[in-house]
Write an enzyme that holds these catalytic residues in place. Structure first.
Site, short mmCIF file in Angstrom:
data_model
loop_
_atom_site.label_atom_id
_atom_site.label_comp_id
_atom_site.label_asym_id
_atom_site.label_seq_id
_atom_site.Cartn_x
_atom_site.Cartn_y
_atom_site.Cartn_z
CB THR A 234 -0.69 0.06 1.18
OG1 THR A 234 -0.10 0.55 2.41
CG2 THR A 234 -1.58 -1.14 1.55
CG ASP A 235 1.26 5.95 -0.91
OD1 ASP A 235 2.15 5.98 -0.29
OD2 ASP A 235 1.12 6.84 -1.96
#
Ligand code: BGC
Length: 740
Positions: free
Chosen positions: A265-266
């Protein structure tokens, strides 16, 4: 010594064996990536505890060789199973040697150059112990208010795909685990560039047609080039947050494209599923992210709690399955084996010092900066300047600003190694040339501080002057000089992440400075340091060149361009609007209703751009002739070749980016007036003619149709255009028949 490369079967056996020893908590740990931020001691202590306990699989932002080595020793020697950490970092356009920013590399229209630059970035990064770059950013950007436009390749999916694949090859070499290379992590999947109003992190609403035809292709190209990782985006895509979006992360990425790397994920984007009011709470967010297809969580920065810590509970309560957990863990461990971490986890600190910032790396940065500049105006052939010129006034807040010359998204450069424009010009001219300098105006400031002030280097020097007096001094210098060179634009903290703007005006009082210098009548070259189109309010400098944020050797490259040792050959990777109110203004727009009014859809100004996508001047000129097809008529599924003869009609050796565009006249859906489908940057001696051939293969003639909800190649007629920009050029017609 490098150990022999393990086969994929051996790797899978070792992964399965290792997993058979792991507790659920250790498995969840492999799926968690923690920040360590320089100077945040408490965070580092927590991270060390997690590493020792086997509850961390990866760390980001550690970027010091000795520190990486120290933390890796803790993982390997003090955790129960001794699984090495993957070290990740934002290697966006260089590690120590700053290459031009990615948008600039796209403006070179030279994918092999982008590959060379990222190979050097990878080499420097790998030498200090990093294994993985959060790059390339392959988001298509059609709204220049969005500061992150600078990290990508601009507005076009074809150019974007070529740059995406080239950068992946540069980072990874021919395989994951190749010596001196790192894993590439194309980001941010998907649609981040289309945030509402250009506001960073804001929601995104895109039709399927836009997704498949425009935003997905660079990701697909990056995956086909072998990218080992994909980063899921922060924002909501059509109402469902990207990092919890199963359609995106599983149906498209895995089922449709067969991606077999791992998804991260970011930063904090798993935990943020709660912030989005999508997940009920943080444990629910972890479940949703994992089940959507996220394999690793990048934990929230500054010691934020990782959502994936709760995965063992989720397994106990049946909200995730052991199969899905194991699948994610296996993907991460596979990468660690492929990178050779179990055999050689540690860092050779002394060797890294010898690898950083070598002269050879600087030479590539120099070539890249020369090749990415875009000449927009050159009235009366002011450029190139003679080295024997008597006097030059070099004016502007970015003329001698090392940090800005390197650009955003680079943190471990050494400012003393950076050649500014002023230094470049001074070094290029002889003793007979007087070079005067004024900053012109104070360096403009943001309304609120950037979260991206370089955390590793001393703060950027604040230059504050009495603007009125300094403008007057600059005018006096310009009046006395034969030529004025203005270096204007945006400070590096005004662009990139967390750096969107609501105007495209020159920040601060730079416009006043520009107008005042132009009013002297002294021939003026405007060098623009930024990574988006700006609005100069109709100002007409004699010459104007985009130098972007040109990197470590940027000033030297700029001087070479100014004095003609290098000839500008870059082209704009975006349409340049006349006015911010026109945004979005992609060149590849639909013909739509009342096409005869295409140029005057506004009553107050033309619809079209100030400078079109693909535009850029040279010190030479080119002639296009003899556009021809290998066949005027093909059947669906067949290929055709498009050829043209290009002649250098000037007196200098120069390079031209030859561009091929198509337009489908009719079909199940309306298609853009032009779409780029081929390009080739060629070098031509004065008077030389070369024939350039482009293949038009079925995959370049197909598109995703909203009518049939799938990829189609249709019997139709195409207009084929070839030229030096997205406007004008030579045209011909290709007929495509249905299959017999
Ligand atoms: C950015 C990513 C970056 C990450 C780690 C995030 O805020 O969106 O592009 O890779 O931080 O620095």
């Amino acid at each position: 010594m490098a150990s022999p490369q393990a086969t994929e079967t051996e790797i899978q056996t070792r992964v399965a064996d290792l997993m058979s020893w792991m507790t659920v908590e250790e498995k969840a740990g492999q799926l968690t990536q923690y920040f360590t931020f320089p100077g945040v001691t408490e965070e580092l202590e927590n991270v060390e505890t997690e590493v020792r306990a086997g509850r961390a699989g990866s760390l980001l932002f550690v970027s010091d060789a000795a520190e990486i080595d120290r933390l890796q020793h803790i993982a390997v020697e003090e955790s129960r199973l001794g699984i090495p950490l993957l070290f990740a970092y934002d290697v966006i356009h260089g590690f120590r040697t700053a290459m031009p920013v990615p948008l600039a590399l796209a403006a070179s229209w030279d994918p092999s150059l982008a590959e060379d630059c990222q190979a050097i970035a990878a080499k420097e990064a790998r030498s200090i112990g990093l294994h993985w770059a959060f790059a390339p950013m392959v988001d298509i950007a059609r709204d220049p208010r969005w500061g992150r436009m600078i990290e990508g390749a601009g507005e076009d999916p074809f150019l974007g795909s070529a740059m995406a694949a080239a950068q992946v090859r540069g980072f990874q070499g021919d395989r994951i685990g190749a010596p001196d290379r790192v894993i590439a992590g194309p980001k941010h999947f998907a649609g981040y560039g289309a945030s509402l109003g250009g506001r960073d992190y804001d929601e995104v609403d895109l039709s399927d047609s836009e997704l498949w035809n425009i935003h997905f292709p660079p990701f697909k190209a990056a995956i086909e080039a072998g990218a080992g990782n994909i980063m899921s985006a922060y924002m909501g895509l059509n109402g469902v947050p990207a990092s919890g979006n199963k359609w995106l992360l599983t149906d498209v990425l895995r089922a449709e494209w067969g991606f077999d790397g791992f998804v991260v994920t970011d930063a904090g984007a798993a935990a943020d599923l709660e912030t989005h009011h999508f997940a009920m709470d943080r444990p629910d967010a972890a479940v949703r992210a994992l089940n959507a297809g996220v394999d690793m969580e990048m934990a929230p920065p500054f010691g934020g709690d990782a959502a994936f810590r709760s995965l063992p509970d989720a397994l106990a309560s049946g909200r995730i399955t052991m199969d899905r957990l194991d699948e994610a863990v296996a993907r991460v461990l596979t990468m660690k084996f492929r990178m050779g971490l179990f055999d050689a986890p540690f860092v050779d600190v002394a060797a890294s010092e010898r690898t950083l910032a070598t002269a050879a790396h600087g030479d590539v940065a120099l070539r890249a900066a020369e090749r990415s500049a875009v000449l927009l105006r050159n009235e009366g052939g002011l450029l190139p300047l003679s080295r024997d010129i008597g006097s030059i006034a070099v004016i502007g807040p970015f003329a001698d600003a090392a940090r800005d010359t390197s650009g955003p998204w680079i943190f471990r450069q050494d400012d003393s190694e950076t050649v500014t424009v002023l230094a470049g010009i001074r070094a290029a001219v002889g003793n007979g040339t007087r070079v005067d300098h004024s900053v012109g105006v104070s360096v403009p400031k943001r309304l609120h501080p950037s979260i991206f002030e370089n955390p590793f280097l001393p703060p950027t020097p604040v230059i504050e002057v009495d603007d009125d007096a300094e403008i007057a001094r600059s005018v006096a210098l310009a009046q006395e000089a034969e030529v004025a060179v203005l270096v204007l634009g945006e400070a590096e903290v005004m662009i990139g992440e967390h750096a969107s703007r609501s105007t495209l005006d020159l920040p601060g009082r730079q416009q006043e400075l520009l107008d005042a210098v132009l009013a002297t009548g002294t021939p003026t070259v405007l060098l623009v340091m930024t990574g988006r189109p700006l609005d100069f309010k109709g100002a007409q400098p004699t010459a104007q060149m985009m130098i972007w944020y040109p990197g470590t050797r940027g000033g030297e490259a700029t001087a070479n361009l100014l004095f003609g040792d290098a000839v500008p050959g870059g082209k704009l990777p975006y349409n340049w609007p006349r006015n911010i109110g026109q945004i979005p203004l992609p060149y590849a727009h639909l013909r739509s209703f009342k096409p005869e009014e295409t140029e005057m859809r506004y009553w107050n100004e033309p619809n079209g751009p100030l400078y079109p996508f693909g535009f850029g001047l040279s010190y030479s000129s080119f002639d296009y002739a003899n556009l021809r097809l290998s066949s005027d008529c093909i059947a669906v599924g067949q290929s055709v070749e498009v050829s043209v003869d290009v002649t250098n009609t000037g007196v200098r050796a120069a390079e031209e980016v030859v561009q091929l565009y198509i337009h489908q006249r009719y079909g199940t859906a309306a298609r853009p007036v032009r779409e780029l489908k081929g390009f080739n940057r060629i070098a031509l001696a004065p008077g030389e003619t070369r024939s350039v051939t482009f293949p038009l293969t079925p995959d370049r003639l197909r598109y995703w149709s909203s009518a049939t909800r799938g990829w189609v190649q249709e019997p139709t007629t195409f207009d084929i255009f070839v030229g030096g920009s997205s406007q004008g050029g030579l045209a011909t017609v290709l007929k495509v028949d249905a299959l017999a």
